[in-house]
Design an enzyme around this catalytic site. Sequence first.
Site, short mmCIF file in Angstrom:
data_model
loop_
_atom_site.label_atom_id
_atom_site.label_comp_id
_atom_site.label_asym_id
_atom_site.label_seq_id
_atom_site.Cartn_x
_atom_site.Cartn_y
_atom_site.Cartn_z
CD GLU A 200 -19.43 -2.14 7.97
OE1 GLU A 200 -19.75 -3.25 7.50
OE2 GLU A 200 -18.68 -1.32 7.72
NE ARG B 283 -22.62 -3.67 3.20
CZ ARG B 283 -21.49 -3.67 2.72
NH1 ARG B 283 -20.44 -4.21 3.46
NH2 ARG B 283 -21.42 -3.41 1.81
CE LYS C 55 -4.19 1.63 2.24
NZ LYS C 55 -5.40 1.26 2.81
#
Length: 640
Positions: free
Chosen positions: A368, A396, A282
Amino acid sequence: MNTANYPLLRTIDSPADLRLLPANLLEQVASELRSYLIDTVSQNGGHFAAGLGAVELAVALHYVYQTPHDRLLWDVGHQAYPHKVLTGRRDRLRGIKLRGGLAPFPARCESEYDAFGVGHSSTSLSAALGMAIAAARTAMPRRIVVVIGDGAMSAGIAFEALNHIGSMDLDILVVLNDNDMSISEATGAFSNYLARLLPDERYTGIRRRGVRALQGESAAPASEWGSESLVHETARVRTLFDDMGLHYVGPTDGHNVDGLVATLKTLRETRGPQLLHVVTTKGKGYGPAEADPITWHAPGPFNACTGVAVKEHSVGPTYTQVFAQSLIDCAQRDERVVAITPAMREGSGLVEFSRRFPLRYFDVGIAEQHAVTVAAGMACDGLKPVVAIYSTFLQRAYDQLIHDVALQHLPVVFAIDRAGLVGGDGATHQGSFDLTYLRCIPNLVIMAPADENECRQMLHTALCCHQPAAVRYPRGTGPGVPIESHLSVYSIGKAELRRTGRGTAILAFGSMVSACRALAEAHDMTLVNMRFVKPLDEEIVLTLAANHDALVTAEENVIAGGAGSAINEVLLAAGIQMPVLNCGIPDRFIEHGARNDCLRDAGLDRESLERRITRWCQAGVGSTHGGPRALHAIGRPASL
Ligand SMILES: Cc1ncc(C[n+]2csc(CCOP(=O)(O)OP(=O)(O)O)c2C)c(N)n1
């Protein structure tokens, strides 16, 4: 674009142009593309580190697959800037996230190359399978490719999709982009499992390098990597994915564009569901981002040469910061308080909490639903869980909220951040709906702070009220009131009268209290800080109705079913007919832009509110001086 710096990139207006290039130039394309991302994002900010890690993937995928005929899906879409550049949006990248500019994530309405609209994570596998099924039904010779990060792959819906994909004999390629990071460090057993698939020292070195970087040591040079594709060395390992019916290939170096192209060409001709495990870094190619991918996940504007952020003048603490400190204070007083985040430690302000109370802090990954139900379990047995979650992501976990928390009357606290319009992250991330979807759930206390101090006291009130409770607060800073150090408990369901005026009363929720203050003063209107959306202070509503000619409700939530609707219901139930104007977010999605642009678009910035409310009053509907008391005026449209 300074064309001299990008001799190849400037010639690529679509993937068809890319595919005309000989393969030996792709590395240079990737290098120019990376420089272009650094140059462009540094000017206005945006999602950054993930895109840098996906440059070679974007080049190789568009080179090998016949996009847009072949479908290419990017999960979450925060890593899709290189894809946007290669698909005809190069020169518009600078305006990404700004009003009228490119959308922050892939969006079907923006480009035929954006096969599926995203923003929320882990949807790509399900959508891809749907497309594969559609292609099979029409015998369409089409390849479907998904790029999904290791963080996004950990979500329940991704596993639900894998479960389905593995049982179907359809041509889908899942590219698992494994950089061992979510926004913060990747967490959980699945992440550990992926690490175990990296048998070569070069790969395990990458993981360790990530950890070293997070600990502040310098990252090892990328030359630790070999240049060859390593697929063949490890392809025989039998994995969870093979067991689930997907042919596993990898791990392979996600920054070796030649290796990627070679591997993808083979996979394109291979039938059935496959998973290519790609290892990337990343922030690849930009030193500060490689060393600290968390900070560089989505920076604001910065100096590209030095990596120093352009200073934004600070205007007091954000609601997130006030919540963060207040939670620490509450946790210090009561050791039963624990915090849960679904992969949003930084955004939700839990970094310091996680350091101070490591055993009372749970990053459950992008999960979630699980975050809410694990909190319910904790509450069953004496803990006081605080689920710190964005309004948009709580969507969610709706069934969990109802079935696991509210129905069982469990004292779980929801600290709902980014409630209301969020700005640059756009339509997928606006917290427009929570008051509506929460208000209809029995047993739930719902609070909306008018300022920073109320945010603090409401969190404490929620922790003391022995029932499910939500505090919803907006993005950014509040009106800047002093924050009391002591913690008090508000009377549940009691509003606060801010000023008494004549004729019209404004019943304001949360951020709208300060937005309406000047207006109320200028026009001598009554202003009430409602504080509670549920239970509603019905007494004050009925009193105001009796003493005023008209009522105005204001909330940073959709009008449909929101807090204003709750007031309409109280009036109707009491048989009161009077003019009521509901101000809130209209019945359409609000696109990206600065937060103020979004508020203006919704008619909720100060000027729009003032214009709308005064015009409505002047039209006679809500005036002190004899406007018709008409029931039909309830929920009057924005055109007034
Ligand atoms: C449902 C949902 N929860 C949380 C987020 C916020 N979010 C955006 S990107 C991200 C991390 C994704 O990690 P990964 O898939 O590994 O991609 P990487 O950034 O590492 O490339 C998170 C948590 C989201 N977009 N959607």
